[in-house]
Design an enzyme around this catalytic site. Structure first.
Site, short mmCIF file in Angstrom:
data_model
loop_
_atom_site.label_atom_id
_atom_site.label_comp_id
_atom_site.label_asym_id
_atom_site.label_seq_id
_atom_site.Cartn_x
_atom_site.Cartn_y
_atom_site.Cartn_z
N GLU A 218 28.84 31.16 15.58
CA GLU A 218 28.03 30.84 14.40
C GLU A 218 26.55 30.71 14.75
O GLU A 218 25.68 31.14 14.00
CB GLU A 218 28.52 29.55 13.74
CG GLU A 218 29.84 29.69 13.00
CD GLU A 218 31.05 29.65 13.90
OE1 GLU A 218 30.90 29.36 15.11
OE2 GLU A 218 32.17 29.93 13.41
N HIS B 159 37.39 22.05 7.11
CA HIS B 159 37.34 23.10 6.09
C HIS B 159 36.96 22.55 4.72
O HIS B 159 37.05 23.25 3.73
CB HIS B 159 38.69 23.82 5.98
CG HIS B 159 39.00 24.70 7.14
ND1 HIS B 159 39.24 24.21 8.40
CD2 HIS B 159 39.09 26.05 7.24
CE1 HIS B 159 39.48 25.22 9.22
NE2 HIS B 159 39.40 26.35 8.54
#
Lengths: 403, 327
Positions: free
Chosen positions: B60, B129
């Site tokens: 990322e 999440h």
């Protein structure tokens, strides 16, 4: 003779260090052939999985690898030599200015002039350079001005104005952070098909940062036109390179990412130029990234706030003085009758005067404008920031009235 | 006017922008061949090719770091981070480079990029999440932070974000991706980043929410209007930073009472900032302390109990009643 206690391999020799990467998938990779555009420079080929060492001039300024000695014009040699002298003069002058209270904390580059000038020598104007903060020598060559660098390091925003026609990134101080941006620039240039390449540098401390590995990986997968240069100067502030890695050298770091590498004597300007030329050409031909470990030494301080006596011995510094990149090149040029004692003195005087003239311009330009600090935050300042800006300007007005 | 869910309208916006401007490219994990784990980028690889639809390695921080570099060369990258919880890996490059290059380079290198990422709870997912950390990005100077609430404004807002000259964090309420469909006009509607939308006018109390919290807020509003005879004004914030302070101040100056709803943690959350601004600019109009219904200052719980963590219509109604009762 004192030992080089910093770099595990005391001498950069023509033989490649043993490495463990021998996977058959690597053998299918093409070797780097010598660059086409220049006939005067021949770079040794690199196959992934082998790490050549490159030294062309030894410590005595003798040619130790005649096969790779670049055949440069004498004017070109003098231009390179002058750039190294100018870098050292600026460094020395800025240190004096800092000690006299005329300069902020900065990172001297003394001892790394060959690494610096060599790494950007093959670049064209359209190419990009994303430096770390210890990059005077390279920045001067690229077109940054003496007064600009002095402004920058003395806390004036104007120092960050990138000169017209120079495609360089202003450095990011966070260690290794500029390497990710450089990789993205290379990915962008590749997509715009303008055949430009990127050079980015970082130190041996940065090798510990995750973003370096991530950047290697992205560049390798994308075959981005970039050259990664690690200036292994032995120390990250007080930490010797042995505390950054369990490996004997850093050049092997890129192999797992599929990037070929070379270990270069970073105090040998000819080796730096030859290695960089091959790597830059390789990038320009679309063959992807190359990693160079330039083995050098930080002869001066980490920054002007640093006292190296706490963590390293004088004998070590004395030893590295015998490997000074400028002295080495001087001997070579004298042996080739390209330089005389008189010419050395003349160039030194000229460079000193150039730095002093830059200092004069710096002194004239050194005016901070506190009113512009909001101006480059966004293209259009949002309402809430306009309000804050007004509040700030009112504060400045009050202070001016009070004075 | 076709009916679309938010996943489809976001895909439409990406398609429109890539079609209109070849500088727009999209990048991220699993976004090309796979079309993204939520299928937001479905079909774009076939249309625009792998130079502009880039499946990146799984890192990322480098996704954002390289997107910044690509933006500096004049491209307009739209980088997807698969879940906002993984954006923490990229905190380095967001804070150090994405937010700073325009200012660091004195305007020479603007960073016209978008970081798209699904956020928030309600999809029965494993740890990391379900976070809502928009307050982090609002705290970083140099960024813009926007959050759509439904299919129609998602399409317009993503268009605006991609065409914005500055870096934008675009949070997508993943609980809304396929929750419902609504009419999406044939042509993109102009929407200005930094503007809130008054979605219902009323005179008794102002409800401020955004993103996935607009649904429970509107559900609560229906009950309050129909069953409790409360005339509620509802504002969809849309832009977290910059924030449309004026619209909020105008509304609360009229109603005198306000409840703010968000699912992110309370401490230093967006509601805290709104309360501060109302305190500065609408204090003399306030008839009750400004109230907030938020997530708690705990890690997002495992999904068997997530419905108890998230603000719901009942909790919002309770908060409204409490605020109305204050004298």
């Amino acid at each position: 003779m004192p030992k080089d206690t910093i770099h595990q391999t005391q001498k950069v020799t023509p033989s490649a260090p043993e490495i463990a990467v021998k996977s058959s998938q690597f053998s299918r990779r093409p070797t780097i052939t010598p660059p086409k555009p220049r006939r005067d420079i021949s770079t040794p080929s690199i196959a992934l999985g082998e790490i050549p060492n490159l030294q062309i001039l030894n410590e005595k300024g003798e040619v130790s690898d005649p096969a790779h000695e670049p055949k440069l014009e004498s004017a070109e040699h003098l231009k390179i030599y002058r750039a190294m002298i100018l870098a050292r003069k600026l460094d020395t002058r800025m240190l004096t200015m800092q000690r006299q209270g005329e300069m902020g904390t900065f990172a001297p580059g003394m001892g790394q002039e060959a690494t610096q000038v060599g790494q950007i020598y093959p670049l064209l104007q359209k190419d990009w350079f994303s430096p770390s903060y210890r990059s005077f020598g390279a920045q001067l060559w690229r077109g940054w001005t003496i007064e600009g660098l002095m402004l920058l390091w003395n806390g004036y925003a104007d120092g960050f104005n990138i000169p017209d026609g120079v495609n360089d990134l202003p450095f990011s101080i966070v260690i290794g952070s500029q390497v990710a941006t450089a990789t993205g620039v290379a990915m962008g240039l590749k997509r715009q098909k303008d055949n430009a390449v990127v050079v980015t540098n970082f130190g041996d401390g940065a090798i510990s940062q995750g973003i370096i590995g991530e950047s290697f990986n992205f560049a390798a997968v994308d075959k981005a036109p970039i050259v990664f240069v690690c200036e292994n100067n032995g120390y990250a502030i007080s930490m010797p390179v042995q505390k950054q890695t369990g490996a004997d050298f850093l050049a092997g770091r890129s192999l797992g990412y599929g990037i070929p590498s070379m270990r270069v004597d970073g105090n040998d300007i000819l080796a730096m130029i030859v290695a960089m030329n091959g790597a830059v050409d390789r990038a320009r031909r679309g063959e992807g990234p190359t990693f160079l470990e330039a083995v050098t030494y930080r002869m001066s301080l980490h920054t002007t706030a640093d006292d190296p006596k706490v963590y390293r011995k004088d004998e070590e510094v004395e030893y590295w003085k015998t490997r000074c990149p400028i002295a080495r090149y001087e001997k070579y040029l004298i042996n080739k009758d390209l330089l005389s004692i008189e010419a050395i003195e003349k160039i030194a005087t000229e460079c000193e005067q150039e730095v002093l003239a830059g200092r004069e311009r710096f002194r004239e330009l050194a005016k901070a404008n506190p009113r512009v600090v909001f101006d480059y935050m966004y293209q259009t300042l949002p309402a809430e920031l306009q309000e804050q800006k007004q509040e700030y300007l009112n504060k400045l007005d009050r202070k001016e009235t009070d004075q | 006017m076709p009916q679309m869910n938010m996943a489809e309208s976001l895909n439409l916006a990406l398609d429109e922008c890539m079609n209109a401007d070849e500088r727009v490219c999209i990048m991220g994990e699993d976004i090309a061949v796979n079309g993204g784990v939520f299928r937001i980028t479905k079909g774009l690889l076939e249309k625009y090719g792998e130079d502009r639809v880039i499946d990146t390695p799984l890192a990322e921080n480098a996704i954002i770091g390289t997107a910044v570099g690509m933006a500096i060369t004049g491209l307009k990258p739209v980088a997807e981070i698969q879940f906002s919880g993984f954006t923490m890996q990229a905190f380095d490059q967001i804070e150090q480079n994405m937010a700073r290059y325009r200012n660091r380079s004195r305007g020479r290198y603007p960073v016209p990029m978008v970081l798209r990422t699904p956020y928030g709870g309600g999809i029965r997912a494993v740890e990391h999440h379900s976070e809502s950390r928009e307050a982090y990005w609002a705290h970083t100077p140099g960024l813009k932070v926007v959050i759509p609430s439904g299919p129609r404004n998602a399409r317009s807002l993503l268009n605006a974000a991609i065409n914005d000259p500055d870096p934008v964090i675009f949070y997508e309420p993943k609980a809304v991706y396929r929750a419902y469909r609504e009419d999406v006009p044939d042509e993109p509607e102009a929407i200005e980043i930094g503007k809130a939308q008054v979605v219902r006018t009323g005179s008794d109390i102002t409800l401020i929410a955004y993103g996935a919290m607009m649904r429970p807020t509107l559900e609560a509003t229906e009950d309050l209007v129909d069953l409790h005879n409360v005339d509620v004004e509802v504002i969809d914030l849309l832009s977290i930073s910059p924030m449309d302070t004026q619209t909020l101040v105008d509304s609360v100056s009229k109603t005198g009472r306000c409840v703010i709803v968000h699912e992110g943690p309370r401490n230093c959350g967006i509601a805290a900032e709104i309360i501060a601004r109302l305190n500065e600019k609408a204090f003399e109009h306030l008839e009750a302390p400004v109230n907030r219904v938020t997530g708690y200052d705990i890690h997002f719980p495992h999904f068997q109990v997530e419905q108890h963590y998230l603000p719901d219509p009942d909790t919002i109604i309770q908060a409204v009643k409490q605020t109305l009762a204050y004298e």
